[in-house]
Scaffold this motif. Structure first.
Motif, mmCIF file in Angstrom:
data_model
loop_
_atom_site.group_PDB
_atom_site.id
_atom_site.type_symbol
_atom_site.label_atom_id
_atom_site.label_comp_id
_atom_site.label_asym_id
_atom_site.label_seq_id
_atom_site.Cartn_x
_atom_site.Cartn_y
_atom_site.Cartn_z
ATOM 1 N N PRO A 35 0.805 -1.226 0.000
ATOM 2 C CA PRO A 35 0.000 0.000 0.000
ATOM 3 C C PRO A 35 0.833 1.269 0.000
ATOM 4 O O PRO A 35 0.321 2.350 -0.239
ATOM 5 N N ARG A 36 2.138 1.136 0.270
ATOM 6 C CA ARG A 36 3.086 2.257 0.239
ATOM 7 C C ARG A 36 4.476 1.640 0.144
ATOM 8 O O ARG A 36 4.640 0.422 0.315
ATOM 9 N N ALA A 37 5.469 2.474 -0.126
ATOM 10 C CA ALA A 37 6.842 1.970 -0.124
ATOM 11 C C ALA A 37 7.195 1.483 1.279
ATOM 12 O O ALA A 37 7.035 2.231 2.257
ATOM 13 N N GLU A 38 7.686 0.246 1.399
ATOM 14 C CA GLU A 38 7.954 -0.331 2.713
ATOM 15 C C GLU A 38 9.334 -0.968 2.811
ATOM 16 O O GLU A 38 9.667 -1.559 3.833
ATOM 17 N N GLY A 39 10.152 -0.880 1.774
ATOM 18 C CA GLY A 39 11.435 -1.553 1.767
ATOM 19 C C GLY A 39 12.568 -0.680 2.249
ATOM 20 O O GLY A 39 12.402 0.237 3.082
ATOM 21 N N ALA A 40 13.756 -0.930 1.696
ATOM 22 C CA ALA A 40 14.972 -0.265 2.168
ATOM 23 C C ALA A 40 14.908 1.251 2.025
ATOM 24 O O ALA A 40 15.575 1.969 2.769
ATOM 25 N N SER A 41 14.105 1.757 1.099
ATOM 26 C CA SER A 41 14.055 3.202 0.856
ATOM 27 C C SER A 41 13.507 3.994 2.035
ATOM 28 O O SER A 41 13.746 5.200 2.128
ATOM 29 N N ILE A 42 12.768 3.332 2.935
ATOM 30 C CA ILE A 42 12.272 4.045 4.116
ATOM 31 C C ILE A 42 12.911 3.519 5.398
ATOM 32 O O ILE A 42 12.528 3.942 6.495
ATOM 33 N N ARG A 43 13.896 2.611 5.274
ATOM 34 C CA ARG A 43 14.491 1.984 6.461
ATOM 35 C C ARG A 43 15.973 2.294 6.556
ATOM 36 O O ARG A 43 16.783 1.424 6.875
ATOM 37 N N ASN A 44 16.339 3.529 6.302
ATOM 38 C CA ASN A 44 17.747 3.894 6.295
ATOM 39 C C ASN A 44 17.958 5.192 7.062
ATOM 40 O O ASN A 44 17.026 5.766 7.622
ATOM 41 N N PHE A 45 19.191 5.675 7.077
ATOM 42 C CA PHE A 45 19.534 6.884 7.822
ATOM 43 C C PHE A 45 18.997 8.159 7.178
ATOM 44 O O PHE A 45 18.980 9.210 7.813
ATOM 45 N N GLY A 46 18.641 8.108 5.906
ATOM 46 C CA GLY A 46 18.308 9.327 5.189
ATOM 47 C C GLY A 46 19.534 10.112 4.787
ATOM 48 O O GLY A 46 19.472 11.314 4.551
ATOM 49 N N MET A 47 20.671 9.426 4.683
ATOM 50 C CA MET A 47 21.932 10.081 4.319
ATOM 51 C C MET A 47 22.129 10.071 2.809
ATOM 52 O O MET A 47 22.037 9.015 2.181
ATOM 53 N N ILE A 48 22.416 11.217 2.245
ATOM 54 C CA ILE A 48 22.948 11.300 0.879
ATOM 55 C C ILE A 48 24.430 11.514 1.082
ATOM 56 O O ILE A 48 24.859 12.546 1.610
ATOM 57 N N TRP A 49 25.259 10.538 0.667
ATOM 58 C CA TRP A 49 26.586 10.313 1.231
ATOM 59 C C TRP A 49 27.680 10.284 0.162
ATOM 60 O O TRP A 49 28.339 9.260 -0.049
ATOM 61 N N PRO A 50 27.943 11.392 -0.529
ATOM 62 C CA PRO A 50 29.006 11.384 -1.543
ATOM 63 C C PRO A 50 30.382 11.044 -0.988
ATOM 64 O O PRO A 50 31.218 10.466 -1.697
ATOM 65 N N ALA A 155 3.571 11.757 -3.927
ATOM 66 C CA ALA A 155 2.457 12.703 -4.029
ATOM 67 C C ALA A 155 2.760 13.796 -5.053
ATOM 68 O O ALA A 155 1.882 14.183 -5.847
ATOM 69 N N TYR A 156 3.986 14.284 -5.054
ATOM 70 C CA TYR A 156 4.377 15.329 -6.010
ATOM 71 C C TYR A 156 4.304 14.821 -7.446
ATOM 72 O O TYR A 156 3.779 15.511 -8.342
ATOM 73 N N LEU A 157 4.813 13.627 -7.692
ATOM 74 C CA LEU A 157 4.770 13.083 -9.052
ATOM 75 C C LEU A 157 3.330 12.888 -9.512
ATOM 76 O O LEU A 157 3.006 13.131 -10.679
ATOM 77 N N ALA A 158 2.476 12.447 -8.606
ATOM 78 C CA ALA A 158 1.069 12.260 -8.966
ATOM 79 C C ALA A 158 0.392 13.600 -9.264
ATOM 80 O O ALA A 158 -0.335 13.734 -10.258
ATOM 81 N N ASP A 159 0.646 14.613 -8.425
ATOM 82 C CA ASP A 159 -0.049 15.897 -8.558
ATOM 83 C C ASP A 159 0.521 16.774 -9.665
ATOM 84 O O ASP A 159 -0.223 17.364 -10.456
ATOM 85 N N ALA A 160 1.858 16.869 -9.711
ATOM 86 C CA ALA A 160 2.483 17.817 -10.634
ATOM 87 C C ALA A 160 2.793 17.215 -11.999
ATOM 88 O O ALA A 160 2.870 17.943 -12.994
ATOM 89 N N HIS A 161 2.974 15.892 -12.056
ATOM 90 C CA HIS A 161 3.370 15.262 -13.319
ATOM 91 C C HIS A 161 2.400 14.180 -13.783
ATOM 92 O O HIS A 161 2.679 13.491 -14.766
ATOM 93 N N ASN A 162 1.289 14.047 -13.071
ATOM 94 C CA ASN A 162 0.241 13.095 -13.477
ATOM 95 C C ASN A 162 0.752 11.662 -13.575
ATOM 96 O O ASN A 162 0.264 10.865 -14.385
ATOM 97 N N VAL A 163 1.738 11.325 -12.747
ATOM 98 C CA VAL A 163 2.192 9.944 -12.676
ATOM 99 C C VAL A 163 1.108 9.118 -11.973
ATOM 100 O O VAL A 163 0.600 9.512 -10.922
ATOM 101 N N LYS A 164 0.753 7.992 -12.550
ATOM 102 C CA LYS A 164 -0.282 7.138 -11.982
ATOM 103 C C LYS A 164 0.353 6.087 -11.070
ATOM 104 O O LYS A 164 1.232 5.332 -11.501
ATOM 105 N N PHE A 165 -0.065 6.045 -9.826
ATOM 106 C CA PHE A 165 0.459 5.084 -8.856
ATOM 107 C C PHE A 165 -0.571 3.979 -8.626
ATOM 108 O O PHE A 165 -1.740 4.249 -8.347
ATOM 109 N N HIS A 166 -0.092 2.749 -8.754
ATOM 110 C CA HIS A 166 -0.923 1.572 -8.526
ATOM 111 C C HIS A 166 -0.306 0.790 -7.369
ATOM 112 O O HIS A 166 0.532 -0.088 -7.574
ATOM 113 N N PHE A 167 -0.715 1.137 -6.156
ATOM 114 C CA PHE A 167 -0.255 0.398 -4.983
ATOM 115 C C PHE A 167 -1.144 -0.835 -4.791
ATOM 116 O O PHE A 167 -2.222 -0.957 -5.382
#
Length: 387
Positions: A35-50, A155-167
């Protein structure tokens, strides 16, 4: 309905492809099992780490992703903090690695400086000054809150770019130009990207297995909110982290660091522990992490790993509140030799996977390059990078 691009996988790699295509005016749909993203993308430090990426292609992609994160945060309305990072050295061999590393970054876009214990005290209240030799401060790293960022991007992609999400729409079959869900529905597209991360068993598993992908499990924790007004400042990393990121691999003193930990604390190598800290938007500290691979992965978490991480963190940091309010683990797919892999499994169908723990740092720029090259009919082989 027909789209220019269908993306299977609603994590940051999939969203990166969706955004890059939508910016070019393409019609895009994103499918996810949950129903939403639930994998590694939401289970991390939130670091952008160059700072952790080796010089060359990977560091250039990380720095481009940094620019794209700032652009996307401004557009989608989620915070992107330019917090920087601080590697602490509590041993002479760790300081030697940092001193060897610093001159090597002068020409490739990292904004770093060696700092003294007194300067570190001005950067963060968290550093344990006892035995502190110095550190490496990088101005380059960013911080986002992963669940907030990922949901805001969708939400931004759906609203501003009309991307269709099928969860809640598991895709069980993919052919050139067509995907079919477990509900029996079919959608068509000019091109398809499969970005399913660690959950690749159901779509083209043979392509993933041919790349010898490793599944990695990591354990993490969140403290209660720190006192009002107490701010961590930059991301914090210890000398243990020098063993983990390939950016430090060519430093001559790294061998001494590795040997010391192997002799003094073999259990840290056993569980792939290196410790880092980042501050969440609620004021708590995100702490971690560990790395278990393949057959060593168990469905339950190990209290021993959490205890070892806290022990190492408390050696390098003084924090007002160490009370843990949440514990979790994540799974990601890591390529054994490359930064990731791209495989055309059907005409106009690409599998993109294997970023390991670098998805937040690399995927926006890498996705942009995929869409650009696809548009210009470039060969996929040139997209393979090495660690």
């Amino acid at each position: 309905m027909h789209y220019d691009l269908i993306v299977v996988g609603g994590g940051i790699v999939g969203l990166g492809h969706a955004w890059a295509a939508a910016k070019q005016g393409q019609t895009v749909a994103v499918f996810d099992n949950n129903p939403r993203a639930e994998g590694a993308s939401i289970r991390n430090f939130g670091m952008i780490w160059p700072v952790g990426q080796p010089a060359g292609t990977q560091r250039a992609l990380a720095l481009r992703s940094r620019t794209l994160w700032r652009e996307l945060g401004a557009a989608a309305g989620f915070p992107v903090h330019e917090c920087g990072s601080l590697h602490l050295a509590h041993h002479d061999d760790e300081l030697a690695v940092l001193q060897e590393f610093a001159p090597s970054t002068a020409a490739d876009g990292l904004d770093i400086e060696l700092v003294t214990p007194r300067q570190i005290a001005d950067l963060t209240p968290a550093a344990n000054q006892a035995g502190l030799k110095g550190g490496l401060y990088s101005h380059t790293e960013l911080r986002v809150t992963p669940p907030t960022a990922v949901s805001s991007i969708s939400a931004y992609l759906a609203d501003a770019h009309n991307v269709k999400f099928h969860f809640d729409s598991p895709i069980i079959k993919v052919d050139s130009g067509e995907v079919t869900s477990s509900h029996g529905q079919t959608w068509t597209a000019e091109r398809i990207v499969i970005a399913t991360g660690a959950y690749f068993q159901h779509l083209f598993p043979e392509a993933h297995q041919a790349e010898r992908l490793l599944i990695c499990k990591l354990q993490m924790m969140l403290t209660e909110a720190q006192p009002a007004g107490w701010n961590l400042g930059p991301h914090i990393a210890s000398g243990l982290t020098l063993r983990h990121y390939p950016s430090f691999r060519d430093c001559p003193s790294l061998a001494a660091v590795k040997q010391r930990f192997a002799e003094d604390s073999p259990q840290l190598d056993r569980y792939g522990i290196h410790v880092m800290a980042s501050q969440a938007d609620n004021g708590g500290l995100i702490l971690g992490d560990s790395h278990e691979y393949g057959d060593d992965i168990e469905p339950t978490d190990k209290a021993e790993i959490d205890a070892l991480m806290l022990e190492e963190l408390q050696k390098i940091m003084n924090v007002p509140n160490w009370n843990i309010t949440r514990r979790w683990h994540g799974l990601y797919a890591k390529h054994p030799t490359q930064m990731c892999f791209v495989c055309e499994v059907r005409p106009e169908v690409l599998v993109v996977n294997g970023f390991g723990g670098n998805g937040m740092t690399l995927s926006l720029a890498f996705s942009e390059s995929i869409i650009h090259r696809w548009r210009n009919s470039a060969q996929w082989e040139v997209l393979h990078g090495t660690n």
